[in-house]
Design an enzyme around this catalytic site. Structure first.
Site, PDB file in Angstrom:
ATOM      1  N   THR A 123       0.882  -1.164   0.000  1.00  0.00           N
ATOM      2  CA  THR A 123       0.000   0.000   0.000  1.00  0.00           C
ATOM      3  C   THR A 123       0.919   1.212   0.000  1.00  0.00           C
ATOM      4  OG1 THR A 123      -1.749  -1.154   1.191  1.00  0.00           O
ATOM      5  CG2 THR A 123      -1.780   1.256   1.268  1.00  0.00           C
ATOM      6  N   LYS A 148      -7.600   1.328  -2.521  1.00  0.00           N
ATOM      7  CA  LYS A 148      -7.114   1.029  -1.173  1.00  0.00           C
ATOM      8  C   LYS A 148      -7.090   2.271  -0.291  1.00  0.00           C
ATOM      9  CE  LYS A 148      -5.343  -1.220   2.283  1.00  0.00           C
ATOM     10  NZ  LYS A 148      -4.160  -2.009   2.388  1.00  0.00           N
TER      11      LYS A 148
END
Length: 198
Positions: free
Chosen positions: A63, A139
């Site tokens: 991420t 995300k």
């Protein structure tokens, strides 16, 4: 690695660098803490891109910053390989249960489908969100919503306790009412989750 092998991992070998690893495989999955680590692993002096096989598939499940993800992916593609961003949601519990969700950004449907086959070995939800970087975009939106729900859950529990409510009673009400959310059910921020009642 020893534990992985003991639990059934086969044909596992160690590489001296990311470049050496890349020269020995056609599918690479990375999950790294932050953008700088991804840039170094892929683009550094002994990075993956230095040993990358033509047509190899690089799946980055870190991420990280969307712009960094797109830049690294474009450099991988320019080197003759394929790249997808596939950040993960589900945490440690999801990893142990193989129920992770992968949000995927890919240049083509074919790249997505090949990545999907590998990601389904680790999770149950693999969703193509769009072009390169779209997985990272999804995300960060998910993380934003999670952060808001965690803050709201913490504030609601704090308010209830200050008004004299037993946190276990309040948690049981929230988790069977319209205030329910993943934060209240799974990681309720009071007393190290001791007030959870399932």
């Amino acid at each position: 690695m020893e534990q992985f092998c003991a639990e059934g991992g086969k044909d596992v070998g160690m590489a001296s660098s990311p470049a050496e690893l890349a020269s020995r495989t056609s599918v690479i999955v990375t999950v790294l803490p932050e953008s700088a680590h991804v840039k170094e692993a892929y683009l550094g002096e002994s990075g993956i891109i230095r040993g990358l096989r033509q047509g190899a598939l690089c799946i980055d499940s870190s991420t990280i910053d969307t712009s960094v993800s797109i830049d690294v992916s474009r450099q991988i593609i320019a080197a003759g390989a394929r790249a997808v961003d596939a950040p993960i949601s589900g945490g440690i519990m999801g990893a142990k249960a193989a129920t992770l969700t992968f949000m995927v950004g890919s240049q083509t449907d074919g790249d997505f489908e090949q990545a999907r086959a590998h990601l389904l070995l680790m999770g149950k939800n693999v969703v193509r969100c769009g072009d390169l970087g779209a997985g990272q975009a999804a995300k960060i939106c998910n993380n934003l919503l999670l952060a808001i729900s965690m803050i709201g859950t913490a504030e609601a529990m704090n308010l209830g306790m200050r008004l004299g409510l037993d946190p276990k009673v309040l948690a049981s009400i929230v988790n069977t009412s319209s205030g329910w959310c993943w934060s209240s059910d799974t990681v309720i921020p009071v007393g190290n989750n001791h007030c959870q009642q399932r």
